[in-house]
Write a protein that holds these residues in place. Structure first.
Motif, PDB file in Angstrom:
ATOM      1  N   SER A  98       0.820  -1.213   0.000  1.00 21.55           N
ATOM      2  CA  SER A  98       0.000   0.000   0.000  1.00 21.55           C
ATOM      3  C   SER A  98       0.853   1.261   0.000  1.00 21.55           C
ATOM      4  O   SER A  98       0.345   2.355  -0.219  1.00 21.55           O
ATOM      5  N   ALA A  99       2.167   1.110   0.239  1.00 25.27           N
ATOM      6  CA  ALA A  99       3.085   2.258   0.192  1.00 25.27           C
ATOM      7  C   ALA A  99       4.485   1.741  -0.144  1.00 25.27           C
ATOM      8  O   ALA A  99       5.130   1.106   0.701  1.00 25.27           O
ATOM      9  N   LEU A 100       4.945   2.005  -1.352  1.00 19.30           N
ATOM     10  CA  LEU A 100       6.251   1.502  -1.786  1.00 19.30           C
ATOM     11  C   LEU A 100       7.385   2.022  -0.918  1.00 19.30           C
ATOM     12  O   LEU A 100       8.361   1.316  -0.660  1.00 19.30           O
ATOM     13  N   THR A 143       0.355  -4.565   3.846  1.00 24.31           N
ATOM     14  CA  THR A 143      -0.395  -3.358   4.177  1.00 24.31           C
ATOM     15  C   THR A 143      -0.833  -3.426   5.637  1.00 24.31           C
ATOM     16  O   THR A 143      -0.468  -4.353   6.358  1.00 24.31           O
ATOM     17  N   ASP A 144      -1.638  -2.456   6.054  1.00 27.89           N
ATOM     18  CA  ASP A 144      -2.141  -2.459   7.424  1.00 27.89           C
ATOM     19  C   ASP A 144      -3.115  -3.619   7.624  1.00 27.89           C
ATOM     20  O   ASP A 144      -3.832  -4.015   6.700  1.00 27.89           O
ATOM     21  N   LEU A 145      -3.156  -4.147   8.828  1.00 27.47           N
ATOM     22  CA  LEU A 145      -3.976  -5.308   9.149  1.00 27.47           C
ATOM     23  C   LEU A 145      -5.443  -5.107   8.810  1.00 27.47           C
ATOM     24  O   LEU A 145      -6.154  -6.042   8.460  1.00 27.47           O
ATOM     25  N   GLN A 265       1.533  -3.369  10.523  1.00 22.22           N
ATOM     26  CA  GLN A 265       1.992  -3.711   9.184  1.00 22.22           C
ATOM     27  C   GLN A 265       2.028  -5.237   9.038  1.00 22.22           C
ATOM     28  O   GLN A 265       2.638  -5.944   9.841  1.00 22.22           O
ATOM     29  N   THR A 266       1.368  -5.734   7.985  1.00 19.66           N
ATOM     30  CA  THR A 266       1.065  -7.162   7.877  1.00 19.66           C
ATOM     31  C   THR A 266       1.311  -7.672   6.470  1.00 19.66           C
ATOM     32  O   THR A 266       1.067  -6.963   5.491  1.00 19.66           O
ATOM     33  N   ILE A 267       1.790  -8.918   6.363  1.00 24.88           N
ATOM     34  CA  ILE A 267       1.937  -9.565   5.064  1.00 24.88           C
ATOM     35  C   ILE A 267       0.798 -10.571   4.904  1.00 24.88           C
ATOM     36  O   ILE A 267       0.563 -11.417   5.782  1.00 24.88           O
TER      37      ILE A 267
END
Length: 301
Positions: A98-100, A143-145, A265-267
């Motif tokens: 969501s943010a490089l 991105t965020d959870l 921050q989550t994968i």
């Protein structure tokens, strides 16, 4: 029961508009209506309620839709897996973020350690993050959870406590502060990302929790936001992870004590999808990298 019937049913169930759905499928409305009618006859129950020209999924249809959506998603994921397993380049991982700017260092480190694995990556705004079909092409989304539905995605948290900071020009009066409550900045001009970014939603949440509307003097992308702050036109909000990015180097950062709103921050990877060896190596590397480089704050905070 034919696969084509299921595909047509799924499209109509999602649109609930016969003419528009038929147009999207490049068939006539009567043809689409006939296909669905044959499916209902075969199942033995109506799937839609029809009132005049309106068509709406009924309770039977909602139950059937869940099954059809699951079956078609499983089939699509299996086809993607087979295609990847039989492609010439098995050592490739397709990643969306969501943010490089947040993941530049860890990605670069991975490239250095694993040059044999090719990483293709893209930045997604919220509308794409919410597009399930579009997201099927990615092995991972970072991105965020809260940005993805956890009933559809497996996930591991990379950074559990990504805390908020105020970003200001070094000449700003706030620059000497170590901590601040966001309400102290209620009269300041703010530079925001344009709407649609996950980070912009976080920005808006911070002010909602703080109880005031910010004076936004500019809405822009990441590079222009940094230039505006550098020239002293305004300040902004980021997080501990965000300020590690090269694009924010040279600024001063102040820990925001209140509101204490953190990002997680989550994968993510799609449920039921078998990950390739290359994908597993990438996932484990990202998790381990951020455990080892868990810098709480830069020196100037």
């Amino acid at each position: 029961m034919k696969m084509l019937q299921l595909c047509y049913f799924k499209a109509l169930a999602e649109n609930e508009h016969l003419t528009n759905t038929a147009k999207a499928l490049y068939i006539s409305p009567p043809a689409l209506s006939a296909v669905v009618a044959r499916l209902e006859e075969e199942i033995g129950v109506p799937l839609f309620d029809r009132v005049g020209r309106n068509i709406k999924l009924n309770e039977n249809g909602k139950i059937f839709y869940k099954c059809v959506d699951s079956v078609l998603s499983t089939l699509e994921n299996t086809c993607l897996e087979l295609k990847k397993n039989n492609s010439e380049d098995k050592n490739s991982v397709n990643v969306a973020v969501s943010a490089l700017t947040l993941w530049t260092d860890s990605m670069a480190s991975f490239f250095y350690i694993h040059p044999e694995i090719n990483i293709s990556h893209a930045a997604l705004k919220l509308d794409k993050l919410q597009d399930a079909n579009y997201n099927n092409q990615f092995d991972f989304i970072i991105t965020d959870l809260r940005d993805l539905p956890r009933n559809e995605w497996e996930h591991i948290v990379i950074i559990p406590d990504d805390r908020p900071v105020l970003v200001v020009n070094p000449e700003h009066p706030f620059a000497q502060k170590k901590h601040i409550s966001l309400i102290e900045a209620k009269d300041e001009p703010f530079v925001a990302l344009t709407k649609g970014y996950s980070s912009r939603r976080y920005f808006d949440e911070m002010f909602e929790l703080a109880g005031f509307k910010p004076k936004i003097v500019s809405e822009s992308d990441y590079p222009l936001r940094s230039q505006m702050i550098e020239k002293g036109y305004g300040i902004t909000i980021s997080t501990i992870t965000g300020i590690q990015a090269a694009i924010l180097k040279g600024f001063s950062f102040i820990e925001i004590d209140s509101p204490a709103n953190v990002r997680t921050q989550t994968i993510f990877w799609k449920k039921g999808r078998k990950l390739s060896n290359a994908a597993l190596i990438f996932r484990d590397y990202m998790i381990d990298y951020h455990k080892e480089h868990n810098i709480l704050y830069p020196n100037n905070i």
